[in-house]
Write a protein that holds these residues in place. Sequence first.
Motif, short mmCIF file in Angstrom:
data_model
loop_
_atom_site.label_atom_id
_atom_site.label_comp_id
_atom_site.label_asym_id
_atom_site.label_seq_id
_atom_site.Cartn_x
_atom_site.Cartn_y
_atom_site.Cartn_z
N LEU A 566 8.59 50.19 55.52
CA LEU A 566 8.39 49.92 54.09
C LEU A 566 8.55 48.43 53.80
O LEU A 566 7.77 47.85 53.03
CB LEU A 566 9.39 50.74 53.28
CG LEU A 566 9.13 50.86 51.78
CD1 LEU A 566 7.89 51.70 51.53
CD2 LEU A 566 10.34 51.49 51.08
N GLU A 569 5.46 46.40 55.21
CA GLU A 569 4.18 46.58 54.53
C GLU A 569 4.22 46.17 53.06
O GLU A 569 3.23 45.68 52.53
CB GLU A 569 3.75 48.05 54.63
CG GLU A 569 3.45 48.49 56.07
CD GLU A 569 3.10 49.97 56.14
OE1 GLU A 569 2.81 50.57 55.08
OE2 GLU A 569 3.12 50.53 57.24
N HIS A 570 5.37 46.36 52.39
CA HIS A 570 5.35 46.22 50.93
C HIS A 570 6.49 45.39 50.33
O HIS A 570 6.33 44.88 49.21
CB HIS A 570 5.37 47.61 50.27
CG HIS A 570 4.25 48.49 50.69
ND1 HIS A 570 2.94 48.27 50.31
CD2 HIS A 570 4.25 49.59 51.48
CE1 HIS A 570 2.17 49.21 50.83
NE2 HIS A 570 2.93 50.02 51.54
N LEU A 571 7.62 45.27 51.01
CA LEU A 571 8.79 44.70 50.34
C LEU A 571 9.39 43.52 51.09
O LEU A 571 10.53 43.12 50.82
CB LEU A 571 9.88 45.79 50.18
CG LEU A 571 9.46 47.07 49.46
CD1 LEU A 571 10.59 48.08 49.50
CD2 LEU A 571 9.06 46.77 48.02
N TYR A 634 10.17 55.73 45.52
CA TYR A 634 8.79 55.34 45.81
C TYR A 634 8.63 55.19 47.32
O TYR A 634 9.49 54.63 48.00
CB TYR A 634 8.44 54.02 45.13
CG TYR A 634 8.52 54.08 43.62
CD1 TYR A 634 7.50 54.66 42.88
CD2 TYR A 634 9.61 53.55 42.94
CE1 TYR A 634 7.57 54.72 41.50
CE2 TYR A 634 9.70 53.60 41.56
CZ TYR A 634 8.67 54.19 40.84
OH TYR A 634 8.74 54.25 39.47
N ALA A 636 5.69 54.40 50.71
CA ALA A 636 4.60 53.46 51.04
C ALA A 636 3.29 53.89 50.41
O ALA A 636 2.48 53.06 49.99
CB ALA A 636 4.46 53.34 52.56
N LEU A 639 3.45 52.67 46.78
CA LEU A 639 3.49 51.21 46.68
C LEU A 639 2.19 50.57 47.13
O LEU A 639 1.93 49.41 46.82
CB LEU A 639 4.66 50.66 47.50
CG LEU A 639 6.06 51.08 47.03
CD1 LEU A 639 7.13 50.46 47.92
CD2 LEU A 639 6.30 50.66 45.58
N ALA A 640 1.38 51.31 47.87
CA ALA A 640 0.09 50.77 48.29
C ALA A 640 -0.85 50.60 47.09
O ALA A 640 -1.73 49.74 47.09
CB ALA A 640 -0.55 51.69 49.33
N SER A 641 -0.66 51.43 46.05
CA SER A 641 -1.52 51.33 44.87
C SER A 641 -0.89 50.53 43.74
O SER A 641 -1.59 50.01 42.88
CB SER A 641 -1.86 52.73 44.36
OG SER A 641 -0.68 53.44 44.02
N ALA A 643 2.42 47.68 43.19
CA ALA A 643 3.53 46.95 43.80
C ALA A 643 4.82 47.19 43.02
O ALA A 643 4.81 47.39 41.80
CB ALA A 643 3.22 45.46 43.84
N TYR A 680 6.65 37.49 41.31
CA TYR A 680 6.00 38.50 42.15
C TYR A 680 5.06 39.40 41.35
O TYR A 680 4.41 40.26 41.92
CB TYR A 680 7.06 39.37 42.83
CG TYR A 680 8.10 38.57 43.55
CD1 TYR A 680 7.85 38.04 44.81
CD2 TYR A 680 9.34 38.30 42.96
CE1 TYR A 680 8.81 37.28 45.47
CE2 TYR A 680 10.30 37.55 43.61
CZ TYR A 680 10.03 37.03 44.86
OH TYR A 680 10.97 36.28 45.50
#
Length: 735
Positions: A566, A569-571, A634, A636, A639-641, A643, A680
């Motif tokens: 996670l 990829e996103h954080l 939440y 991945a 969070l892919a759609s 942020a 961000y």
Amino acid sequence: MAQWQEVQGLANTYLEQVHQLYAGSELPMAVRQCLAAWIEDQNWRQAAEPLSSHARILFQSLLMLLLDQLGSLGTSHEDFMLKHNLRKAHRELQAEFEENPEKFANLVANLLQEEQRILRLGQAGGQGGSVPAPTTAPESGREQQIRRRLAEFHTALQEAERAFRHLEDLQDAFDFCYKVHYRPGEDRSRDPQYARQLQALQAKLQNLDQQRREVLAQMQQLLGRSETLRGLLQQELGDWRERQQRSCLGAPADTHLRPLETWFTELGQGLFQLRKLLRALGDLQQKVTYERDPLAAETPLLEQRLQEQLTHLLKSAFVVEQQPSTPNPFKRPLVLRTNSKFSARARLLVRLHDRNHRMEAAIHIDRDPPKVKGFRKFNILTSSSKTLLAGDSPQEGLVCDFQYLTLKEQKDSRSGKGSKGASESPLVVTEELHLITFTLAYAYCGLELELKTSTLPFVIISNNNQFSSAWASILWFNMLSSDPEAQQFFSAPPSAPWPRLAEVLSWQFQSVAERGLSQDHLLMLAEKLFGSKASLESAVVTWPKFSKDGAAGFSFWAWLDGILGLLQEHLKQLWKDGLILGFVSRKQERKLLKSKKTGTFLIRFSESVLGGVTCTWVEHPESGSPTFHSVDPYTAAELASLALPDIIRDYQMMMEENVPENPLQFLYPNIARDKAFGPYYSQRQEGNLAEPEKYLNRRLIRVSSRQANKSWQTEEELVVATENLETLQLQPGGQ
């Protein structure tokens, strides 16, 4: 000219060291500057070897190049001064080294070596012009000792070479007198002159014998020095292997091989020079020998001892520079997938080879496989051998670089379909360890050896869903095993001490998201594994507890690796900047938020959802205890759609009379939400109402509602807010 250009770019502190180096040198800096490229392209260390004519050729070439340089200069004031300096240098060099060009070759070789040392220090200390911080502990310890002993070794070697040349002169003088004056077939016992000649001849023989013994003693001393040096280099190489192993696990570590390569090469050069001297001593003994000749008795023993030292040095100098790895976002080596490309590289640290000999390097997988039923066997597709050609640059070293390799499992002819190894082996696929062995046919100066080195054990998978479990095996092995070839490690895997495991887990977060785990994070993880009352210094974790057991349906490692994914990829940036508190238990969460004002929230990882992150905030009602709310975690996929910073900015909760408000106001401990997450947020596209043909802008937001039949909870109970799946269509500028 690369080295001289790099030297000139050093900070002033190190440039001063270079000036001091040439201020006391017989090679003027003006000559080094004008002929920099040519000087760096020559093999001065080899030219300095005894019985070599290459030193004279290089010295004469340098003088000719200096004359050419003088002829190409103009008539400007700067050129006038340079002409003067170069002309003076030409005269002084010719006068000093005309009769001893080997001394000049050794001088230049030592200067280049010292330049490299200063260059390494300067690059390690940065190029900012300031004195480097005193963090180079190895430089004042073993590294400094190695450099000092190498310098002493080369000095002693030069003294031995001079003693050998003196021995040659003595032997030539004795041989000449012996052939002229000694007449064994004639009776000249009554001739007093002949008696005096025999006495003189006997004195020369005694002097020759004494010189031979002195040279042999120097050889013994040199071999003793080299053994000590080799021991220090072995210790340094062992430290490098440990650093490389830690680096494979994500630890920040210096794994550069250039210093070791320099030291191994210098010692190897010295030993090969000593080998030539011993052979030359043997030639002297073939020409002149006598009763109780020390050369006849001791030279073979010295040659055998030297041969053993060279063999041990070369075999230990063949190392795996890059462990087998495939391109992956987590930068995790030692996990390979069938039918996917991977690479590996070995290096010979002794940068000496015969350019007339084709050195063949080959790789083999599981050369000596463990005697385990069902152990899978693989073939390496693409080329498994490579020739190191003589044209390889010495600056690049001797490297066996294998790229674009692929693995294919061998089929079991008895089964008809694939291998039965997976079902017959007592180990699962992700606990089965494999090795790649490099072999190199080495040859130099008549010495031929087969060198061998092996990679660290790696795991071979066939599907990406095995990747996480395979990496857990790599972590466990490299954290606990001291035997790099223990392929049956997982037949009885040992337990891991918590302090060691905690360090390795922190490396995972450091390598993936550039921020390791704090003591508070590790304390929460320890409580999850052992409970709150465990003694962490003596606590141990078993392999099943780490990678297999799990009351929540997934293991401790699967939970952690889901969080790492996670972050990757996103954080990653939010974690790196400290905006995610991360590992906080629910009890600790309430303790942290209890005294904060309404709307203060923190971000933590979910303990019940694999790869989930949630926000928890506090509210203080007009009366009663504070209450805490957490959003459904939440993952991945969500969070892919959208942020996480945008979710926090736009998050709404249906308050009284169904009025939506954002309850997330202050990031713990007391940072305004927009100040913390403003950098961000994604860019908002403003709609232009003057263009009616275009659509109005919209964005997704998350909305939660209170459960109608639930009242406010006290701090002993944690309210989990349920999230509606509806999407609000917002007008431009609306909230």
